[in-house]
Design an enzyme around this catalytic site. Structure first.
Site, PDB file in Angstrom:
ATOM      1  N   ASP A 230       0.858  -1.175   0.000  1.00 51.38           N
ATOM      2  CA  ASP A 230       0.000   0.000   0.000  1.00 51.38           C
ATOM      3  C   ASP A 230       0.897   1.230   0.000  1.00 51.38           C
ATOM      4  OD1 ASP A 230      -2.898   0.968   0.486  1.00 51.38           O
ATOM      5  OD2 ASP A 230      -1.707   2.095   1.954  1.00 51.38           O
ATOM      6  N   LEU A 231       0.561   2.201  -0.839  1.00 52.30           N
ATOM      7  CA  LEU A 231       1.351   3.430  -0.887  1.00 52.30           C
ATOM      8  C   LEU A 231       0.947   4.355   0.259  1.00 52.30           C
ATOM      9  CD1 LEU A 231       1.405   4.183  -4.710  1.00 52.30           C
ATOM     10  CD2 LEU A 231       3.204   3.200  -3.296  1.00 52.30           C
TER      11      LEU A 231
ATOM     12  N   ASP B 238      -4.457   2.529  -4.504  1.00 52.48           N
ATOM     13  CA  ASP B 238      -2.999   2.512  -4.325  1.00 52.48           C
ATOM     14  C   ASP B 238      -2.552   1.230  -3.626  1.00 52.48           C
ATOM     15  OD1 ASP B 238      -4.203   3.201  -1.911  1.00 52.48           O
ATOM     16  OD2 ASP B 238      -2.535   4.470  -1.273  1.00 52.48           O
TER      17      ASP B 238
END
Length: 180
Positions: A57-58, A100
């Site tokens: 996950d960003l 994301d």
């Protein structure tokens, strides 16, 4: 008479291939992930060869879209996808799960060590000009497949590890490896 059916088959295959890819990054999509996970699970059961599942996950991605705009956000997603693709072997698979969030399936015929790959991703993101300019980092959760795992249980275990990494302050990785 044979050209039209051949054309139809080629068009069908073209559209089927497109339906399995994320349009922005070119990575596999959620549907392709589900199919690949089922296939890897069947192989693992048949050949007794485990595999790893990583969820990435960003961190701080929402701020990129909010402050820099969606075009910049798209550039960040494309660059992160490139980092993932460039770091994988031919028997590994990468997917954009949505937004994301990304998922990797790592095939193994050797000792499982996803920690090394997770650290490589974190370092690559940190050293990337576009991502560091936007203060984007990555949090990663991972686990290995074990006999008896369903698709849902292995994804859930990796997802819990991702939340553990987020709670540890982001820009790190955490595992939910079960001892054999």
């Amino acid at each position: 008479q044979l050209l039209q059916p051949l054309h139809n088959v080629l068009m069908f295959e073209k559209h089927r291939a497109r339906s399995l890819r994320d349009h922005l990054t070119g990575l596999g999509n959620r549907s392709y992930f589900d199919d690949t996970l089922s296939s890897m699970k069947a192989t693992a059961q048949r050949e007794n060869t485990p595999f790893s599942l990583l969820i990435l996950d960003l961190d701080n991605f929402k701020q990129v879209n909010d402050n820099q705009g969606h075009n910049e956000g798209d550039l960040v997603l494309k660059q992160f996808a490139k980092i993932l693709r460039d770091s994988l072997r031919t028997n590994d698979h990468v997917f954009r799960f949505g937004g994301d969030e990304f998922v990797l399936l790592l095939g193994h015929h050797d000792v499982l060590n996803p920690q090394l790959l997770a650290q490589r991703f974190i370092d690559s993101v940190f050293n990337d000009k576009l991502l560091s300019k936007n203060k984007v980092t990555a949090s990663i959760g991972f686990t290995n497949w074990h006999a008896g795992d369903s698709n849902a249980t292995i994804v859930e275990r990796a997802d819990r590890a991702l939340y553990d990494a987020k709670e540890m302050g982001k820009n790190t990785f955490c595992d939910r490896i079960i001892a054999a």
